[in-house]
Design a protein around this motif. Structure first.
Motif, short mmCIF file in Angstrom:
data_model
loop_
_atom_site.label_atom_id
_atom_site.label_comp_id
_atom_site.label_asym_id
_atom_site.label_seq_id
_atom_site.Cartn_x
_atom_site.Cartn_y
_atom_site.Cartn_z
N LYS A 36 98.82 13.90 35.21
CA LYS A 36 99.78 14.00 36.30
C LYS A 36 101.08 13.28 35.99
CE LYS A 36 96.20 14.37 39.85
NZ LYS A 36 95.64 13.77 41.10
N GLY A 37 101.03 12.30 35.06
CA GLY A 37 102.22 11.55 34.72
C GLY A 37 103.26 12.38 34.00
N ASP A 38 102.87 12.99 32.88
CA ASP A 38 103.81 13.83 32.12
C ASP A 38 103.63 15.31 32.40
OD1 ASP A 38 101.41 14.25 30.90
OD2 ASP A 38 101.92 13.22 29.04
N LYS A 39 102.70 15.65 33.33
CA LYS A 39 102.49 17.03 33.77
C LYS A 39 102.25 17.96 32.59
CE LYS A 39 105.37 16.38 37.88
NZ LYS A 39 106.55 16.86 38.65
N GLN A 40 101.32 17.54 31.72
CA GLN A 40 100.96 18.33 30.56
C GLN A 40 99.46 18.59 30.57
OE1 GLN A 40 102.97 19.67 28.19
NE2 GLN A 40 104.80 18.86 29.21
N LEU A 41 99.06 19.69 29.93
CA LEU A 41 97.66 20.04 29.76
C LEU A 41 97.31 19.88 28.29
CD1 LEU A 41 94.97 21.15 30.90
CD2 LEU A 41 95.83 23.45 30.37
N TYR A 42 96.29 19.08 28.03
CA TYR A 42 95.87 18.81 26.66
C TYR A 42 94.48 19.41 26.44
CZ TYR A 42 99.62 15.37 27.02
OH TYR A 42 100.83 14.75 27.22
N ILE A 43 94.37 20.18 25.37
CA ILE A 43 93.10 20.82 25.02
C ILE A 43 92.52 20.12 23.80
CG2 ILE A 43 91.94 22.96 24.38
CD1 ILE A 43 93.09 23.04 27.15
N GLY A 44 91.37 19.51 23.96
CA GLY A 44 90.68 18.90 22.83
C GLY A 44 91.50 17.86 22.11
N GLN A 45 91.77 18.14 20.83
CA GLN A 45 92.43 17.18 19.97
C GLN A 45 93.89 16.92 20.37
OE1 GLN A 45 91.74 18.17 15.91
NE2 GLN A 45 92.56 16.27 15.09
N GLU A 46 94.45 17.78 21.17
CA GLU A 46 95.83 17.56 21.63
C GLU A 46 95.96 16.31 22.49
OE1 GLU A 46 96.84 21.06 23.73
OE2 GLU A 46 97.15 22.30 21.94
N PHE A 47 94.86 15.79 22.98
CA PHE A 47 94.91 14.60 23.82
C PHE A 47 95.44 13.39 23.06
CE2 PHE A 47 92.80 10.95 25.95
CZ PHE A 47 93.42 11.06 27.18
N ASP A 48 95.44 13.42 21.73
CA ASP A 48 96.01 12.31 20.95
C ASP A 48 97.50 12.15 21.22
OD1 ASP A 48 93.51 11.95 19.90
OD2 ASP A 48 93.90 13.10 18.07
#
Length: 502
Positions: A36-48
């Motif tokens: 919710k902070g940067d309003k981005q969706l991270y899939i799997g390894q993108e969470f880094d």
């Protein structure tokens, strides 16, 4: 040159993936995470790439230990099998993937469909990860019969640094306490004794949610801070050896149990950490105003971890504390062993392996040994073998198995799948699945001590056996004759005549 093999330990919380030539796997979150902070969706390894860990919303592909959200799972796999992940020619690559025990057939068919039709792997092996214990053997024809218990002896679960060359035990218990639940799996001569398999619905997810509720009720509202609460759990919690004594200790001001956890600061891109005990800090309820101080440490948000440190892991041993009508881990292990043949129960007590993320809690082994010693018969030794790397144990065992000559004898190829579909996979991997008929045959083939003693006595009196069998045969024949003739007993006939006269 051997063909490359991708090892995919498909955990409910974290995926461990890598090539068979890589000793250290990649750890990938098995979820779609929205910040919710940067309003981005991270899939799997993108969470880094995430920098704001506050107010994260996790959408896991697993629910209660079973794969239910295929949209998330496919999105995670798409990234893993892309050029940015495991860049490889899948048409010439084999895949080894793990699945939970007692997996549903519909889920298994979906596995088969994605592996061969979507990603077009050349071959693959699907096996239970929580019961991974394939017995090593020099006879390659013997190994396929044992693959139902899969991979653990290829690892170092039951090998201590002082006894690396000790053979794998004939009878053992593998305890896997993971993200969704805890499994207790008895193994004898390389085969899972499914009648003794037990499950507790207590895992890392339940512990994190319970800690979140406790902290939100007592101090900070952290119901939507799952990622931060999970980090607090991993850094602060431990298993107590004396629950009541530690509760009394927490009531003493300035005790050594209470810790100060500094919450993350998004503005300074600082992760949470445990403050040093020697660092001075205003206590809760102090009149000191941190906004008037020039010390940066006064602006930090402090979470005081007192009895929460050990009451949360205590749920593994006492699930009834939160109203869960299930036995604790020690009672579950004792119940599993009690369901096995009496003559070999001592060997199961002496070989108990521990894997899974919850084994990382400090003092877990000592507490479990203390509880099991009180439940085990006095003539039996209690032996615990915790994994040196409980989270990576399954991956390392799978890697060792994939480098053996038996792997490709058990893998199903794309040609076999195109010819027989999921039925071909089911026939190939039938040794992995629970077969109640086979389990009943195995159980009946292992008589107890009392049955064997009775058998010896009966063998010594063969004439009595023949007479008894003759009597039983005549009695059975008489009973069948009465049923065919519909004989009515005299008492029944008398009651019927009396009722007609009335």
């Amino acid at each position: 040159m051997s063909k490359p093999i991708i090892i995919l330990d498909n955990g409910a919380h974290t995926i461990k993936v890598g090539l068979s030539t890589e000793s250290v796997p990649r750890l990938v979150p098995n979820a779609a995470i929205r910040s919710k902070g940067d309003k981005q969706l991270y899939i799997g390894q993108e969470f880094d790439n995430c920098r704001d860990y506050s107010s994260l919303t996790n959408r896991f592909s697993f629910e209660r230990g079973y794969l239910t959200d295929w949209d998330v799972q496919k999105a995670v796999w798409d990234y893993l099998f892309s050029s940015e992940g495991m860049a490889s020619d899948f048409k010439n690559t084999s895949l080894l993937i793990t699945e939970p025990p007692f997996n549903f057939r519909s889920i298994q068919e979906k596995y088969d469909q994605l592996v061969f039709e979507e990603y077009e792997f050349e071959s693959y092996v699907r096996c239970p990860g929580r019961s991974n214990s394939l017995k090593q053997s020099q006879d390659e024809e013997f190994i396929p019969l044992l693959l139902a218990t899969a991979l653990a002896p290829y690892g170092s679960l039951f090998a201590s640094p002082q006894h690396l060359n000790v053979p794998y035990p004939e009878c053992s218990i593998v305890v896997d306490s993971g993200f969704s639940f805890t499994h207790v799996v008895p193994i004898m001569q390389g085969q899972i004794l499914w009648g003794g398999v037990r499950r507790i619905d207590v895992g890392g997810k339940l512990l994190t949610n319970h800690l979140s509720n406790l902290v939100s009720f007592r101090q900070w509202n952290m119901l939507d801070q799952t990622y931060i609460v999970n980090d607090i759990k991993e850094k602060c919690c431990f298993v107590t050896s004396s629950f009541k004594d530690d509760l009394e200790t927490c009531r003493i001001p300035g005790n050594n149990t209470t810790l100060q956890y500094v919450l993350p600061d998004v503005s300074r891109n600082r992760h949470g950490y445990i403050r040093d005990r020697s660092t001075t800090n205003p206590l809760p309820g102090s009149n000191r105003n941190p906004m008037e101080s020039s010390d940066p440490s006064d602006l930090e948000q402090i979470l005081y971890m007192s009895n929460e440190r050990f009451t949360v892991p205590e749920l593994i041993f006492n699930p009834s504390d939160i109203g869960l009508s299930q036995a604790g881990l020690h009672h579950t292990i004792a119940d599993s062993i009690a369901s096995l043949p009496e003559d070999i129960q001592g060997m199961f007590w002496a070989n108990i392996g521990l894997i899974g993320g919850n084994m990382c809690f400090p003092n877990f082994e000592n507490r479990l040994r203390q509880e099991l010693r009180a439940l085990a018969p006095i003539e039996y030794d209690v032996g615990l073998y915790p994994s040196q790397e409980p989270i990576l144990e399954t991956y390392k065992a799978a890697r060792a198995f994939s480098n053996s000559s038996a792997y490709f004898n058990l893998a199903i190829t794309r040609e076999e799948y195109n010819e027989g579909g999921s039925n071909a996979c089911r026939r190939k991997f039938r040794c992995f699945d629970w077969d109640p008929i086979k389990e009943k045959q195995l159980t009946s083939a292992r008589p107890s001590r009392r049955d064997r003693t009775r058998g010896v006595d009966t063998a010594q009196s063969g004439e009595e056996d023949s007479e008894d069998s003759e009597v039983r045969r005549v009695a059975k024949k008489t009973l069948n004759t009465r049923k065919r003739e519909k004989v009515i007993p005299a008492t029944t006939k008398t009651k019927r005549d009396a009722s007609l006269r009335k």
